[in-house]
Design an enzyme around this catalytic site. Structure first.
Site, PDB file in Angstrom:
ATOM      1  N   HIS A 115      -4.878  49.266  56.837  1.00  0.00           N
ATOM      2  CA  HIS A 115      -4.370  47.892  56.947  1.00  0.00           C
ATOM      3  C   HIS A 115      -3.138  47.823  57.853  1.00  0.00           C
ATOM      4  O   HIS A 115      -2.223  47.022  57.636  1.00  0.00           O
ATOM      5  CB  HIS A 115      -4.039  47.310  55.563  1.00  0.00           C
ATOM      6  N   ASN A 138      -9.558  41.890  49.371  1.00  0.00           N
ATOM      7  CA  ASN A 138     -10.246  41.920  50.659  1.00  0.00           C
ATOM      8  C   ASN A 138     -11.066  40.646  50.827  1.00  0.00           C
ATOM      9  O   ASN A 138     -11.213  39.856  49.895  1.00  0.00           O
ATOM     10  CB  ASN A 138     -11.185  43.129  50.747  1.00  0.00           C
ATOM     11  N   TYR A 187      -0.650  53.167  45.666  1.00  0.00           N
ATOM     12  CA  TYR A 187       0.140  52.171  46.394  1.00  0.00           C
ATOM     13  C   TYR A 187       1.640  52.405  46.241  1.00  0.00           C
ATOM     14  O   TYR A 187       2.394  52.302  47.214  1.00  0.00           O
ATOM     15  CB  TYR A 187      -0.226  50.760  45.930  1.00  0.00           C
TER      16      TYR A 187
END
Length: 702
Positions: free
Chosen positions: A91, A164, A378
């Site tokens: 990303h 997404n 993350y």
């Protein structure tokens, strides 16, 4: 090191010199486990510890939560998260904007989350859209999944819905995420291709991972080349939990539905757009917000209970599956509006940090093994990318509600605890914050029990049924696009055995699709169908899965490209501009000279694009309003001929003045169809724009 791929053979027709024999077994979830052969080394951790299973993370039972003690997963994911600095590993190319979420339907019976307690509640939001595979410098129109990440600054802290524009994922277990991204990135020995999945490594990987086939269908569809970030759906992908004030939980999936409807480009347009304007999506979003045409999505939820989960055809913890809206309708509970661009791209869009673990009271996780792994990954990624643990001190990441804790020091600390106490429990009168059992975050109370094993649930083993449902739910035009995309992508694959293996999977999805792809690739013989871990089932068509079946039927938010010359009919030009404005669209004038043209009434019309910088791919529909002399001049210009020829080839609706026919003939467009409107007067402009509401004249290419 050998370059040949190691895989199990899928047909007898593979090249004899390829090293295809490799011991392998299927796990109970249908995943492929390859084992060493001959001089193939055994896999180890970075510490040298032999690895027994590289497909599954360690869980408490086949459907249980991922365990923190999983040394192989933690090391593998940790290293993967730290591969790139400072650019995001995935990303990397993104674009963000500010806005707000407004609740339109309060749901206190479902969740105790503060923002959903009252209709009309608003919370600030920041949204970042992105491609996945490419670098920061890659183009916007790559065939790729689009990230749709939403940060909501609620009164109870930040809630990140990191989703997404496609509701299913390639893999079922986070253990495989580094492998997936390694496979789709530029091949390490040659450093290309950039922002493309059309190469051997990607297709080798997914052809050995049948669980990826559902996502492959989506990525080969028009969903992967959206016309605009404003015209695409968003999904939370995973199954989460709503938890109400009584501690009762229900399952939930999150959806973002665009107010202006869905729309994509065709592949040839995407290729041209990447050259004409690699910032096409960024520019479109910026211009829309700056002009006051604020992008908007509805927030919807699919809510279901354990009884539905137990009877659903697939496992709701499997991120490669969706729940059709025909089975669980989407309930609209809010609207997301983007009304402000960033002040500084780096400070906000580049430094924003999303974490799936960022949830608020009233929201909870499930034991989805991909979600469990993302929750670990993350935070680790953001800590590395943004220099340390204090990335929440950066304004774009800081909560907008009061926050109090004892975290201190570290790289780039902007604030520390005040006073003497930096720990608790403590006995000081000004001793700082304390945990609040009643108001604080509570995980739903559910029994967790199971053997500690590296295993995947048998309920994850159906890899083809939803891929088949998705393909058969598309219109004929969309099915053709999927087949063409597969042929294009696989034509870039150099190893014949990989191409054949993909086709062997397609046979379990749709015979006609497999045949079309095989013919497009020129396969001499059809390979045998891949052996499914679980026999696929036929599911009903789901119209919600098609873009064209859910067309917006309006021109709002779209753009007309108006090609004009000196002497063009001023009434026709004015009529078109008025009709487009009335429909909520915009007009961009294209001319031989960028200063514009002099119309038939003697007035000057300024141009936004010179003809060789304003190809028809930039527009949703086109109008060619020219004089006879102007048409004669345009006939000699290749960009003008290409403007007309491409508009026709891409099935755009076209408005024409009488003189425009000469340009079309010169461009090789000799057929006239119902997608073309020859305007003889100003009054006909409204009818043309009404026809444009269908966005494409697909009869031209079907």
């Amino acid at each position: 090191m050998q370059d040949e791929p190691l895989y199990r053979p899928t047909s007898d027709s593979q090249m004899s010199n390829e090293r295809t024999e490799h011991p392998a077994e299927r796990g109970q979830g249908g995943e492929l486990h390859q084992t060493p052969r001959g001089d193939t080394p055994r896999m180890t951790t970075a510490q040298g510890t032999p690895v027994s299973d590289d497909q599954n993370s360690l869980k408490a039972g086949a459907r249980g939560p991922t365990l923190m003690e999983d040394l192989h997963f933690r090391e593998k994911m940790f290293h993967f998260d730290h591969e790139r600095i400072p650019e995001r590993v995935v990303h990397a190319r993104g674009y963000g904007a500010h806005g707000y979420l407004e609740v339109t339907d309060a749901i206190p019976e479902l969740t105790s989350a503060g923002l959903f307690q009252k209709e009309g509640n608003r919370v600030p939001a920041f949204v970042r859209f992105s491609t996945v595979a490419g670098s920061k410098g890659s183009p916007d129109l790559a065939r790729d999944v689009r990230g749709f990440a939403v940060k909501l600054y609620t009164e109870d802290g930040n809630w990140d819905i990191v989703g997404n524009n496609i509701p299913v994922f390639f893999i079922q277990d986070a253990m495989k995420f580094p492998d997936l991204i390694h496979s789709v990135k530029p091949e390490p020995d040659r450093g290309f291709p950039q922002a493309q999945s059309a190469h051997d490594n990607f297709w080798d990987f997914v052809s050995l991972m049948p669980e990826a086939m559902n996502r492959v269908m989506w990525v080969m569809s028009d969903r992967a080349i959206p016309r605009s970030l404003r015209f695409m759906e968003g999904f939370g992908v995973h199954t989460f939990r709503f938890v109400n004030a009584e501690g009762e939980g229900t399952f939930v999936k999150f959806h973002w539905k665009p107010k202006l409807g869905m729309q994509s480009v065709v592949w040839d347009e995407a290729v041209t757009l990447n050259g004409a304007d690699p910032d096409f999506h960024r520019r479109d979003l910026w211009n829309a917000i700056q002009s006051g045409d604020f992008p908007e999505w509805e927030l919807g939820v699919q809510v279901f209970d354990d009884a539905f989960a137990d009877t659903f055809e697939f496992d709701v913890l499997d991120a490669t599956k969706l729940i059709p809206e025909e089975q669980v309708p989407v309930r609209i509970i809010g609207r997301l509006v983007l009304d402000r661009v960033v002040d500084n791209f780096f400070a906000e869009t580049e430094q924003v940090a999303f974490c799936t673990q960022n949830i608020v009271p009233g929201i909870d996780f499930t034991d989805d093994p991909l979600l469990q792994g993302r929750n670990f990954s993350y935070l680790d990624t953001q800590t590395k990318r943004l220099g340390g643990p204090n990335f929440t001190h950066i304004p774009i990441n800081a909560p907008k509600c009061p926050f109090h804790h004892f975290q201190q020091d570290g790289h780039m600390a902007m604030h520390n605890p005040k006073g003497r106490a930096n720990y608790e429990p403590n006995s000081w009168s000004q001793g700082g914050p304390r945990a609040a059992p009643k108001q604080g975050f509570q995980s739903i109370a559910e029994r967790v029990q199971g053997d500690k094993r590296r295993v995947r649930s048998e309920t994850f083993a159906d890899h083809y049924s939803q891929a088949r449902q998705f393909y058969r739910s598309q219109t004929g035009v969309e099915q053709g696009h999927i087949a063409n995309a597969l042929v294009f992508e696989l034509s870039k694959v150099e190893v014949p055995g990989i191409r054949e293996r993909v086709v062997s999977h397609l046979l379990n999805i749709d015979d006609g699709l497999a045949q079309d792809v095989a013919e497009g690739l020129g396969l001499w013989t059809m390979p045998k169908a891949a052996d499914p871990a679980r026999t696929p089932i036929d599911l009903p068509v789901s119209d919600k899965l098609s873009i064209l079946k859910n067309g917006p039927d309006r021109f709002e938010g779209r753009k007309l490209g108006l090609l004009v010359t000196d002497g063009a009919d001023a009434d026709l030009v004015g009529g078109l501009m008025d009709a487009v404005e009335e429909a909520g669209g915009t007009v961009e004038v294209v001319a031989p000279k960028v200063y514009g043209v002099t119309l038939s009434n003697g007035k000057t019309l300024a141009a936004q694009q010179k003809i060789d910088g304003g190809p028809s791919v930039l527009y949703d529909a086109v109008a060619i309003i020219v004089s006879e002399d102007g048409a004669a001049d345009l006939k000699a210009m290749h960009p003008a001929r290409a403007f007309a020829a491409d508009a026709y080839a891409h099935a755009k609706f076209m408005a024409l003045s009488q003189a425009a026919g000469a340009l079309l003939d010169a461009a090789g467009v000799t057929d006239r169809d119902d997608g073309m409107t020859v305007l003889s007067g100003k009054a006909e402009a409204a009818g043309f724009i009404k026809a444009c509401c269908k966005l494409r004249y697909w009869d031209r290419v079907s």
